[in-house]
Design an enzyme around this catalytic site. Structure first.
Site, PDB file in Angstrom:
ATOM      1  N   ASN A 213       0.718  -1.048   0.046  1.00  0.00           N
ATOM      2  CA  ASN A 213      -0.107   0.032   0.009  1.00  0.00           C
ATOM      3  C   ASN A 213       0.923   1.193  -0.043  1.00  0.00           C
ATOM      4  O   ASN A 213       2.077   1.112   0.180  1.00  0.00           O
ATOM      5  CB  ASN A 213      -0.860  -0.074   1.231  1.00  0.00           C
ATOM      6  CG  ASN A 213      -2.244   0.804   0.847  1.00  0.00           C
ATOM      7  OD1 ASN A 213      -2.298   1.579   0.162  1.00  0.00           O
ATOM      8  ND2 ASN A 213      -3.292   0.180   1.893  1.00  0.00           N
ATOM      9  N   PHE A 214       0.118   2.190  -0.105  1.00  0.00           N
ATOM     10  CA  PHE A 214       1.018   3.593  -0.044  1.00  0.00           C
ATOM     11  C   PHE A 214       2.225   3.895  -1.022  1.00  0.00           C
ATOM     12  O   PHE A 214       2.926   4.575  -0.889  1.00  0.00           O
ATOM     13  CB  PHE A 214       1.404   3.861   1.334  1.00  0.00           C
ATOM     14  CG  PHE A 214       0.239   3.738   2.383  1.00  0.00           C
ATOM     15  CD1 PHE A 214       0.187   2.750   3.328  1.00  0.00           C
ATOM     16  CD2 PHE A 214      -0.887   4.661   2.301  1.00  0.00           C
ATOM     17  CE1 PHE A 214      -0.794   2.903   4.204  1.00  0.00           C
ATOM     18  CE2 PHE A 214      -1.875   4.847   3.134  1.00  0.00           C
ATOM     19  CZ  PHE A 214      -1.779   3.785   4.293  1.00  0.00           C
ATOM     20  N   LEU A 215       1.998   3.183  -2.194  1.00  0.00           N
ATOM     21  CA  LEU A 215       3.012   3.587  -3.282  1.00  0.00           C
ATOM     22  C   LEU A 215       2.729   4.891  -3.783  1.00  0.00           C
ATOM     23  O   LEU A 215       1.430   5.129  -4.226  1.00  0.00           O
ATOM     24  CB  LEU A 215       2.665   2.343  -4.477  1.00  0.00           C
ATOM     25  CG  LEU A 215       3.615   2.781  -5.740  1.00  0.00           C
ATOM     26  CD1 LEU A 215       4.866   2.736  -5.710  1.00  0.00           C
ATOM     27  CD2 LEU A 215       3.190   1.839  -6.956  1.00  0.00           C
TER      28      LEU A 215
ATOM     29  N   LYS B  17       9.063   8.138 -14.870  1.00  0.00           N
ATOM     30  CA  LYS B  17      10.174   7.895 -15.232  1.00  0.00           C
ATOM     31  C   LYS B  17      10.516   6.314 -14.594  1.00  0.00           C
ATOM     32  O   LYS B  17      11.732   6.092 -14.484  1.00  0.00           O
ATOM     33  CB  LYS B  17      11.017   8.781 -14.267  1.00  0.00           C
ATOM     34  CG  LYS B  17      10.810  10.417 -14.461  1.00  0.00           C
ATOM     35  CD  LYS B  17      11.571  11.075 -13.536  1.00  0.00           C
ATOM     36  CE  LYS B  17      11.676  12.641 -13.513  1.00  0.00           C
ATOM     37  NZ  LYS B  17      12.090  13.016 -15.113  1.00  0.00           N
TER      38      LYS B  17
ATOM     39  N   THR C 267      -4.677  -3.355  -3.836  1.00  0.00           N
ATOM     40  CA  THR C 267      -5.898  -2.914  -4.617  1.00  0.00           C
ATOM     41  C   THR C 267      -5.475  -1.582  -5.421  1.00  0.00           C
ATOM     42  O   THR C 267      -4.231  -0.852  -5.119  1.00  0.00           O
ATOM     43  CB  THR C 267      -6.970  -2.566  -3.843  1.00  0.00           C
ATOM     44  OG1 THR C 267      -6.467  -1.733  -2.891  1.00  0.00           O
ATOM     45  CG2 THR C 267      -7.639  -3.851  -3.023  1.00  0.00           C
TER      46      THR C 267
ATOM     47  N   LEU D 243      -6.848  -0.762   3.097  1.00  0.00           N
ATOM     48  CA  LEU D 243      -6.992   0.526   3.599  1.00  0.00           C
ATOM     49  C   LEU D 243      -6.526   1.482   2.454  1.00  0.00           C
ATOM     50  O   LEU D 243      -5.777   1.157   1.555  1.00  0.00           O
ATOM     51  CB  LEU D 243      -6.279   1.055   4.926  1.00  0.00           C
ATOM     52  CG  LEU D 243      -6.330  -0.019   6.153  1.00  0.00           C
ATOM     53  CD1 LEU D 243      -5.271   0.247   7.049  1.00  0.00           C
ATOM     54  CD2 LEU D 243      -7.889   0.212   6.548  1.00  0.00           C
TER      55      LEU D 243
END
Ligand SMILES: CCCCCCCCCCCCCC(=O)CSCCNC(=O)CCNC(=O)[C@H](O)C(C)(C)COP(=O)(O)OP(=O)(O)OC[C@H]1O[C@@H](n2cnc3c(N)ncnc32)[C@H](O)[C@@H]1OP(=O)(O)O
Ligand SMILES: CN(C)Cc1n[nH]c2ccc(-c3ccc(F)cc3OCCn3ccnc3)cc12
Length: 392
Positions: free
Chosen positions: A140-142, A151, A176, A392
């Protein structure tokens, strides 16, 4: 997405579009685990002006840096009117579940400015797929700073978190996304229930319905002040064993779901101010716990409004109904969310949610949320109602 090339994803052990619908491929891991001695020991190369940092979310300063990157560069809706604004306390909760690895909280910093320019995280989760329990990483949180987009930095972030997950002898992942990449195991629709229609229309989240006045719209979404279900109350620490039993039994009916134990329930579902709210129904006669509902707090920044800067949104999390009708239980959740000054209550059409969406006046959202597994093939795409997992 079928015609598009996916130069990175075509190299990864994920279901490929070309294999879509091929029932001969077995369900389960796509690649066998690598012997730990053969896992790449050193981090992937970054462009020379950047360096990897492991983010200690216990550190206030590091948490601030992560928050500042996400609050300006994380997910926006398709019309770029809103951007998720995960709070610091939410991020600390989301990233430090039982058994978490600090090494899976990965940042990229510019050596010169010391500014964080990218982030990706993993947390461990035991996920059941049909009858098999798999130790997965939930990714998550990419996030890549807006100035560094396109790039090919994302594939490097993904390979690095994969490498660090491998080093902990974990070989599968769940994630997700709003984008279509190889290959969704299911595609969910999200729905919104207005709680503060005047603000939602003012900021452009909703539009006044045809032949509707504002006062008629406010009346349409009005909710009682009090919940309706006898025995409906906030979850408390002593409820963890009973809620764990209730939730484990309920989630067994879905093809894919977390395999929560009491430690997981204590972390993910005990109420935490401004992060997660959870309620249950304790039968006034028998004191048995028969039902459960929960939602998490995820505000969005409003990007173009003079009157408001934040949209306070509640997101349906895990709900269990064994005695109280799910629609009545969820209406009580709406009542509590409204009392806590949420502007909107969001829900995916997973689990049994589609049975209450229309009756409780949810409207369909403008996008989809796709679910993915890494290095685990499933026989066929799932229906959202077969999914018992909320990320989340
Ligand atoms: C065994 C353990 C395994 C662990 C790992 C499991 C896998 C975990 C996978 C991650 C799960 C994250 C889940 C999650 O966090 C929840 S989804 C939210 C993702 N974050 C955002 O949308 C924030 C705003 N956007 C950005 O920061 C950038 O646009 C990002 C960083 C998204 C892409 O940066 P960019 O500058 O726009 O793009 P390039 O660097 O040039 O790279 C282009 C390549 O990246 C592919 N791409 C784009 N968006 C993606 C996405 N959301 N998932 C996966 N892949 C994504 C894209 O298809 C292309 O590959 P292709 O050419 O093959 O098509
Ligand atoms: C799940 N988790 C991984 C965050 C995430 N990533 N990508 C996403 C794409 C859609 C949703 C989503 C899920 C449920 C929902 F009711 C509304 C949603 O997005 C509305 C559009 N939007 C985006 C930002 N502000 C508003 C979440 C996500």
């Amino acid at each position: 997405s079928l015609a598009k090339r996916h130069k990175f994803w075509e190299t990864q052990p994920v279901g490929q579009f070309k294999d879509f619908g091929d029932r001969s491929l077995p369900e389960g891991p796509i690649e066998a685990p690598t012997p730990l001695s053969e896992v790449k020991q050193e981090p992937y190369n970054l462009p020379s002006q950047y360096e990897w940092i492991t983010c200690d979310m216990d550190s206030e300063e590091m948490c601030n840096e992560v928050y500042n990157l996400l609050t300006s560069n994380y997910v926006e809706d398709d019309e770029n009117m809103f951007r998720f604004n995960y709070s610091k306390e939410f991020l600390q909760w989301a990233l430090r579940p039982p058994g978490y690895f600090r090494s899976w909280h990965i940042g990229v910093r510019a050596k010169s400015s010391k500014k964080m320019v990218a982030f990706i995280t993993g947390v461990p989760a035991r996920i059941r797929v049909r009858e098999t329990i798999v130790n997965m990483a939930e990714i998550n949180f990419l996030c890549v700073h807006k100035k560094l987009r396109s790039k090919r930095l994302a594939p490097v972030m993904i390979k690095e978190v994969t490498r660090r997950v491998h080093l902990e002898n974990s070989w599968q992942a769940a994630y997700t996304a709003g984008v279509v990449i190889p290959t969704p195991i299911t595609t969910c629709q999200y729905w919104h229930r207005s709680l503060n229609p005047k603000k939602l229309i003012d900021v452009g989240f909703s539009r006044l319905g045809a032949r509707m006045t504002m006062s008629r719209t406010i009346k349409l979404y009005k909710l009682p002040d009090q919940t309706a279900t006898p025995g409906f109350r906030k979850m408390e620490p002593h409820d963890v064993p009973a809620v764990t039993r209730l939730l484990r039994n309920y989630l067994r009916q879905f093809v894919l779901s977390p395999d929560f134990d009491e430690n997981d329930v204590e972390h993910w579902l005990l109420p935490k101010e401004n992060v997660v709210d959870s309620f249950l129904v304790e039968s006034p006669e028998t004191h048995e716990i028969t039902d459960f509902c929960s939602f998490y707090t995820l505000p969005s920044s409003i990007l173009g409004s003079q009157n408001y800067t934040a949209l306070k949104a509640a997101y349906s999390y895990y709900n269990v109904s064994t005695k109280t009708p799910l629609t009545q239980l969820m209406n009580d959740a709406l009542i509590v969310a409204k009392r806590k000054d949420f502007d909107v209550f969001n829900a995916l059409d997973v689990m049994h949610n589609e049975t209450f969406l229309k009756e409780l006046k949810f409207g369909p959202g403008d996008g989809k949320l796709h679910y993915y597994l890494y290095n685990y093939r499933i026989r066929r795409v799932l229906r959202p109602s077969e999914l018992g997992l909320v990320l989340l």
